[in-house]
Write an enzyme that holds these catalytic residues in place. Structure first.
Site, PDB file in Angstrom:
ATOM      1  N   THR A  67      12.951  -3.716  18.186  1.00 51.37           N
ATOM      2  CA  THR A  67      12.575  -2.348  18.604  1.00 51.37           C
ATOM      3  C   THR A  67      11.913  -2.339  19.975  1.00 51.37           C
ATOM      4  N   TYR A  75       3.538  -9.454  19.178  1.00 54.60           N
ATOM      5  CA  TYR A  75       3.526  -8.019  19.513  1.00 54.60           C
ATOM      6  C   TYR A  75       3.346  -7.815  21.015  1.00 54.60           C
ATOM      7  N   SER A 123       3.881  -1.776  16.031  1.00 52.09           N
ATOM      8  CA  SER A 123       2.618  -1.728  16.780  1.00 52.09           C
ATOM      9  C   SER A 123       1.488  -2.592  16.220  1.00 52.09           C
ATOM     10  N   VAL A 130     -13.609  -8.731   8.084  1.00 51.99           N
ATOM     11  CA  VAL A 130     -13.915  -8.860   9.514  1.00 51.99           C
ATOM     12  C   VAL A 130     -13.409 -10.230   9.938  1.00 51.99           C
ATOM     13  N   TYR A 131     -12.487 -10.249  10.911  1.00 52.89           N
ATOM     14  CA  TYR A 131     -11.869 -11.513  11.324  1.00 52.89           C
ATOM     15  C   TYR A 131     -12.849 -12.349  12.149  1.00 52.89           C
ATOM     16  N   THR A 143       9.887   4.243  10.028  1.00 57.99           N
ATOM     17  CA  THR A 143       9.530   2.957   9.422  1.00 57.99           C
ATOM     18  C   THR A 143       8.317   3.213   8.532  1.00 57.99           C
ATOM     19  N   GLY A 190      -4.517 -16.796  17.316  1.00 61.90           N
ATOM     20  CA  GLY A 190      -4.302 -16.315  18.696  1.00 61.90           C
ATOM     21  C   GLY A 190      -5.097 -15.064  19.022  1.00 61.90           C
ATOM     22  N   ASP A 202      17.216   5.561  15.208  1.00 59.53           N
ATOM     23  CA  ASP A 202      16.688   4.305  15.742  1.00 59.53           C
ATOM     24  C   ASP A 202      16.893   4.271  17.259  1.00 59.53           C
ATOM     25  N   THR A 241       0.517  -1.069  26.544  1.00 61.37           N
ATOM     26  CA  THR A 241      -0.790  -1.431  25.999  1.00 61.37           C
ATOM     27  C   THR A 241      -1.541  -2.405  26.906  1.00 61.37           C
ATOM     28  N   ASP A 242      -2.867  -2.401  26.807  1.00 62.87           N
ATOM     29  CA  ASP A 242      -3.670  -3.371  27.566  1.00 62.87           C
ATOM     30  C   ASP A 242      -3.448  -4.798  27.059  1.00 62.87           C
ATOM     31  N   GLU A 243      -2.873  -4.941  25.839  1.00 62.68           N
ATOM     32  CA  GLU A 243      -2.704  -6.289  25.271  1.00 62.68           C
ATOM     33  C   GLU A 243      -1.747  -7.151  26.080  1.00 62.68           C
ATOM     34  N   ASN A 253      -7.487   0.364  22.943  1.00 62.35           N
ATOM     35  CA  ASN A 253      -7.431   0.707  21.502  1.00 62.35           C
ATOM     36  C   ASN A 253      -7.725   2.180  21.243  1.00 62.35           C
ATOM     37  N   LYS A 294       5.823  -6.281  23.993  1.00 64.59           N
ATOM     38  CA  LYS A 294       5.477  -5.139  24.849  1.00 64.59           C
ATOM     39  C   LYS A 294       5.542  -5.548  26.332  1.00 64.59           C
TER      40      LYS A 294
HETATM   41  P1  NAD Z   1       2.577   3.572  15.097  1.00 58.93           P
HETATM   42  O1  NAD Z   1       2.934   2.269  14.467  1.00 58.93           O
HETATM   43  O2  NAD Z   1       1.578   4.457  14.428  1.00 58.93           O
HETATM   44  O3  NAD Z   1       3.907   4.458  15.277  1.00 58.93           O
HETATM   45  C1  NAD Z   1       5.112   3.905  15.728  1.00 58.93           C
HETATM   46  C2  NAD Z   1       6.219   4.927  15.436  1.00 58.93           C
HETATM   47  O4  NAD Z   1       7.444   4.406  15.952  1.00 58.93           O
HETATM   48  C3  NAD Z   1       6.431   5.195  13.954  1.00 58.93           C
HETATM   49  O5  NAD Z   1       6.564   6.585  13.718  1.00 58.93           O
HETATM   50  C4  NAD Z   1       7.731   4.472  13.645  1.00 58.93           C
HETATM   51  O6  NAD Z   1       8.476   5.056  12.576  1.00 58.93           O
HETATM   52  C5  NAD Z   1       8.460   4.589  14.978  1.00 58.93           C
HETATM   53  N1  NAD Z   1       9.481   3.554  15.171  1.00 58.93           N
HETATM   54  C6  NAD Z   1       9.349   2.211  14.985  1.00 58.93           C
HETATM   55  N2  NAD Z   1      10.512   1.587  15.249  1.00 58.93           N
HETATM   56  C7  NAD Z   1      11.374   2.552  15.662  1.00 58.93           C
HETATM   57  C8  NAD Z   1      12.727   2.525  16.103  1.00 58.93           C
HETATM   58  N3  NAD Z   1      13.423   1.378  16.169  1.00 58.93           N
HETATM   59  N4  NAD Z   1      13.314   3.704  16.453  1.00 58.93           N
HETATM   60  C9  NAD Z   1      12.630   4.885  16.366  1.00 58.93           C
HETATM   61  N5  NAD Z   1      11.366   4.954  15.941  1.00 58.93           N
HETATM   62  C10 NAD Z   1      10.731   3.806  15.601  1.00 58.93           C
HETATM   63  O7  NAD Z   1       2.152   3.233  16.577  1.00 58.93           O
HETATM   64  P2  NAD Z   1       1.066   3.933  17.520  1.00 58.93           P
HETATM   65  O8  NAD Z   1      -0.254   3.304  17.279  1.00 58.93           O
HETATM   66  O9  NAD Z   1       1.226   5.390  17.435  1.00 58.93           O
HETATM   67  O10 NAD Z   1       1.572   3.408  18.948  1.00 58.93           O
HETATM   68  C11 NAD Z   1       2.538   4.154  19.682  1.00 58.93           C
HETATM   69  C12 NAD Z   1       2.838   3.413  20.995  1.00 58.93           C
HETATM   70  O11 NAD Z   1       1.634   3.282  21.740  1.00 58.93           O
HETATM   71  C13 NAD Z   1       3.358   1.997  20.787  1.00 58.93           C
HETATM   72  O12 NAD Z   1       4.342   1.770  21.763  1.00 58.93           O
HETATM   73  C14 NAD Z   1       2.153   1.101  21.030  1.00 58.93           C
HETATM   74  O13 NAD Z   1       2.549  -0.138  21.534  1.00 58.93           O
HETATM   75  C15 NAD Z   1       1.397   1.908  22.062  1.00 58.93           C
HETATM   76  N6  NAD Z   1      -0.069   1.725  22.084  1.00 58.93           N
HETATM   77  C16 NAD Z   1      -0.798   1.829  20.944  1.00 58.93           C
HETATM   78  C17 NAD Z   1      -2.190   1.719  21.004  1.00 58.93           C
HETATM   79  C18 NAD Z   1      -3.060   1.851  19.774  1.00 58.93           C
HETATM   80  O14 NAD Z   1      -4.261   1.607  19.855  1.00 58.93           O
HETATM   81  N7  NAD Z   1      -2.533   2.252  18.638  1.00 58.93           N
HETATM   82  C19 NAD Z   1      -2.807   1.469  22.234  1.00 58.93           C
HETATM   83  C20 NAD Z   1      -2.016   1.354  23.391  1.00 58.93           C
HETATM   84  C21 NAD Z   1      -0.646   1.503  23.300  1.00 58.93           C
HETATM   85  O1  DAU Z   2      -5.391  -2.712  22.680  1.00 62.74           O
HETATM   86  C1  DAU Z   2      -4.369  -1.828  22.282  1.00 62.74           C
HETATM   87  C2  DAU Z   2      -3.803  -2.269  20.957  1.00 62.74           C
HETATM   88  O2  DAU Z   2      -4.769  -1.933  19.970  1.00 62.74           O
HETATM   89  C3  DAU Z   2      -2.451  -1.644  20.631  1.00 62.74           C
HETATM   90  O3  DAU Z   2      -1.502  -2.096  21.564  1.00 62.74           O
HETATM   91  C4  DAU Z   2      -2.006  -2.008  19.211  1.00 62.74           C
HETATM   92  O4  DAU Z   2      -0.817  -1.328  18.886  1.00 62.74           O
HETATM   93  C5  DAU Z   2      -3.103  -1.616  18.243  1.00 62.74           C
HETATM   94  O5  DAU Z   2      -2.739  -2.022  16.935  1.00 62.74           O
HETATM   95  C6  DAU Z   2      -4.432  -2.256  18.642  1.00 62.74           C
HETATM   96  O6  DAU Z   2      -4.374  -3.680  18.480  1.00 62.74           O
HETATM   97  P1  DAU Z   2      -5.619  -4.511  17.870  1.00 62.74           P
HETATM   98  O7  DAU Z   2      -5.094  -5.773  17.328  1.00 62.74           O
HETATM   99  O8  DAU Z   2      -6.731  -4.579  18.850  1.00 62.74           O
HETATM  100  O9  DAU Z   2      -6.061  -3.475  16.703  1.00 62.74           O
HETATM  101  P2  DAU Z   2      -6.506  -3.712  15.201  1.00 62.74           P
HETATM  102  O10 DAU Z   2      -7.000  -2.382  14.683  1.00 62.74           O
HETATM  103  O11 DAU Z   2      -5.480  -4.418  14.391  1.00 62.74           O
HETATM  104  O12 DAU Z   2      -7.752  -4.669  15.355  1.00 62.74           O
HETATM  105  C7  DAU Z   2      -8.883  -4.325  16.146  1.00 62.74           C
HETATM  106  C8  DAU Z   2      -9.840  -5.500  16.133  1.00 62.74           C
HETATM  107  O13 DAU Z   2     -10.392  -5.612  14.805  1.00 62.74           O
HETATM  108  C9  DAU Z   2      -9.193  -6.841  16.409  1.00 62.74           C
HETATM  109  O14 DAU Z   2     -10.092  -7.660  17.131  1.00 62.74           O
HETATM  110  C10 DAU Z   2      -8.934  -7.443  15.028  1.00 62.74           C
HETATM  111  C11 DAU Z   2     -10.091  -6.887  14.223  1.00 62.74           C
HETATM  112  N1  DAU Z   2      -9.790  -6.634  12.787  1.00 62.74           N
HETATM  113  C12 DAU Z   2      -8.694  -5.877  12.493  1.00 62.74           C
HETATM  114  C13 DAU Z   2      -8.389  -5.600  11.161  1.00 62.74           C
HETATM  115  C14 DAU Z   2      -7.158  -4.787  10.830  1.00 62.74           C
HETATM  116  C15 DAU Z   2     -10.635  -7.098  11.802  1.00 62.74           C
HETATM  117  O15 DAU Z   2     -11.649  -7.772  12.105  1.00 62.74           O
HETATM  118  N2  DAU Z   2     -10.338  -6.820  10.492  1.00 62.74           N
HETATM  119  C16 DAU Z   2      -9.236  -6.095  10.136  1.00 62.74           C
HETATM  120  O16 DAU Z   2      -8.986  -5.886   8.919  1.00 62.74           O
END
Ligand code: NAD
Ligand code: DAU
Length: 341
Positions: free
Chosen positions: A96, A144, A81, A200-201, A36, A277, A59, A120-122, A173, A148
């Site tokens: 997905t 999201y 994600s 910054v949100y 993707t 939210g 997929d 995820t902790d979310e 995170n 999950k």
């Molecule tokens: P990411 O968005 O960087 O990567 C997701 C990957 O999944 C991509 O390579 C995408 O191409 C692939 N993908 C999406 N839909 C698909 C499908 N239908 N079939 C096959 N592949 C598909 O995500 P990430 O940040 O690396 O997160 C990976 C996992 O860890 C996720 O399940 C997310 O919920 C979890 N997670 C992420 C975080 C974080 O902070 N990023 C924290 C805790 C848990």
């Molecule tokens: O807690 C684990 C999660 O962390 C994972 O499950 C998710 O896949 C991952 O995307 C992440 O989610 P968050 O929503 O916490 O991450 P994000 O980086 O989008 O945002 C982090 C914090 O920063 C959140 O409170 C929103 C804020 N933010 C984010 C962006 C992108 C801003 O203030 N400005 C921004 O532009």
């Protein structure tokens, strides 16, 4: 052992595959990724020719494909994600994250093999005081996190109903190299480098617990190798920070590393309308991982952030290609325009 790693071309999956191939050269990794917008084979360039690594574009929702594959275990990273995207359109998230996971659970059931589901902790929602344990109720607040939470419940149901060998991990995170630049930390770094406004949100006081991606990968490795079937393991960095603190810390470090003035970079901070939210605080209690599996995070936030900034400064071609539109990536949100490309 042949491990089917799904979503291995994304941020955490690609870091995990690199770690796994060096920690367990005896394993074979089959990386199944749909590629993707978030999937990027450049993340795996330095290991793609190893004999025990193979990539398949596909997929996780594709039943026939999964059925035709040969493997001995699954580690499921594949997901949509990004919370902001789920607010704009939840459909790919449900497809997905829920249907895709169910398909993988079915495949594990038929093969009688272990599946580690990366969550995820979310899923726990927001918490004002104290920390989430593995027994905390699931109270997701975004499409999201609801998707999950659904997949986690399905995974647990497959354990209860069929005795499936399933492990669920819930991490906070992540940050580190190869993170797609729509997420807070890489977004702040590249906007600072490019002199773009840094959104910054809300009031910037939302709290997240931050962990270096390599610490997460090591925890997953241990949970996969030694975790008990049917168990849930929280993974966290013991490192809660307000968003605005992180933004300022990043700008200070970018200024030091690039010779730019910190005041100028701070002037890029732009408070924008809040994410709908928007969870106020996440706080994860990772003591079960620590006590039962002997894991603990090793990377200090200061060093981890510093290394991450260095990586983004040294790998500008990587993120420039992404933001240049080779990977389609720009959109408006209903809570304010952001990231004009
Ligand atoms: P990411 O968005 O960087 O990567 C997701 C990957 O999944 C991509 O390579 C995408 O191409 C692939 N993908 C999406 N839909 C698909 C499908 N239908 N079939 C096959 N592949 C598909 O995500 P990430 O940040 O690396 O997160 C990976 C996992 O860890 C996720 O399940 C997310 O919920 C979890 N997670 C992420 C975080 C974080 O902070 N990023 C924290 C805790 C848990
Ligand atoms: O807690 C684990 C999660 O962390 C994972 O499950 C998710 O896949 C991952 O995307 C992440 O989610 P968050 O929503 O916490 O991450 P994000 O980086 O989008 O945002 C982090 C914090 O920063 C959140 O409170 C929103 C804020 N933010 C984010 C962006 C992108 C801003 O203030 N400005 C921004 O532009």
């Amino acid at each position: 052992m042949r491990i089917l790693v799904t979503g291995g071309a994304g941020f955490i999956g690609s870091n995990f595959i690199r770690h796994e191939l060096s920690a367990h050269p005896e394993h074979q990794i089959i990386n199944l990724d749909k590629l993707t917008y978030a999937g990027n084979l450049e993340n795996l360039r330095n290991i793609e020719n190893l004999p025990n690594y193979k990539f398949i574009k596909g997929d996780i929702c594709d039943k026939q494909l999964i059925k035709s594959m040969e493997f001995d275990a699954i580690i499921n990273f594949a997901a949509e994600s990004h919370v902001d995207r789920s607010i704009l359109d939840s459909s790919p998230f449900l497809q997905t994250n829920i249907i895709g996971t169910q398909n993988l659970l079915e495949a594990s059931r038929k093969k009688g093999c272990r599946i580690l589901h990366v969550s995820t902790d979310e899923v726990y929602g927001s918490i004002a005081t104290g920390s989430f344990t593995e027994n905390s109720p699931l109270q997701p607040n975004s499409p999201y996190s609801a998707s999950k939470a659904s997949s986690d419940m399905l995974a647990k149901a497959y354990f209860e109903t069929y005795g499936l060998d399933v492990i669920i991990t819930r991490c906070s995170n992540n940050y580190g190299p190869y993170q797609f630049p729509e997420k807070l930390i890489p977004l702040v770094i590249y906007h600072a480098v490019e002199g773009k406004p840094i959104p910054v949100y809300g009031d910037g006081k939302n709290v997240r617990d931050w962990i270096h991606v390599m610490d997460h990968c090591k925890a997953l490795d241990i949970a996969f190798e030694e975790g008990k079937s049917g168990e849930i393991y929280n993974i966290g960095g013991n490192n809660e920070q307000e968003n605005i603190y992180i933004v300022r810390m990043l700008l200070k470090k970018v200024a030091e590393k690039t010779g730019r003035k910190e005041d100028e970079l701070s002037g890029l901070i732009t408070f924008v309308k809040d994410r709908p939210g928007h969870d106020r605080r996440y706080s994860i209690d990772p003591s079960k991982m620590e006590k039962v599996l002997g894991w603990k995070p090793e990377t200090s936030f200061d060093k981890g952030l510093s290394d991450t900034i260095d990586w983004y400064l040294e790998n500008k071609p990587w993120w420039s290609r992404i933001i240049s539109g080779e990977y389609v990536y720009y959109y408006k949100t209903q809570y304010g325009e952001r990231d004009k490309q």
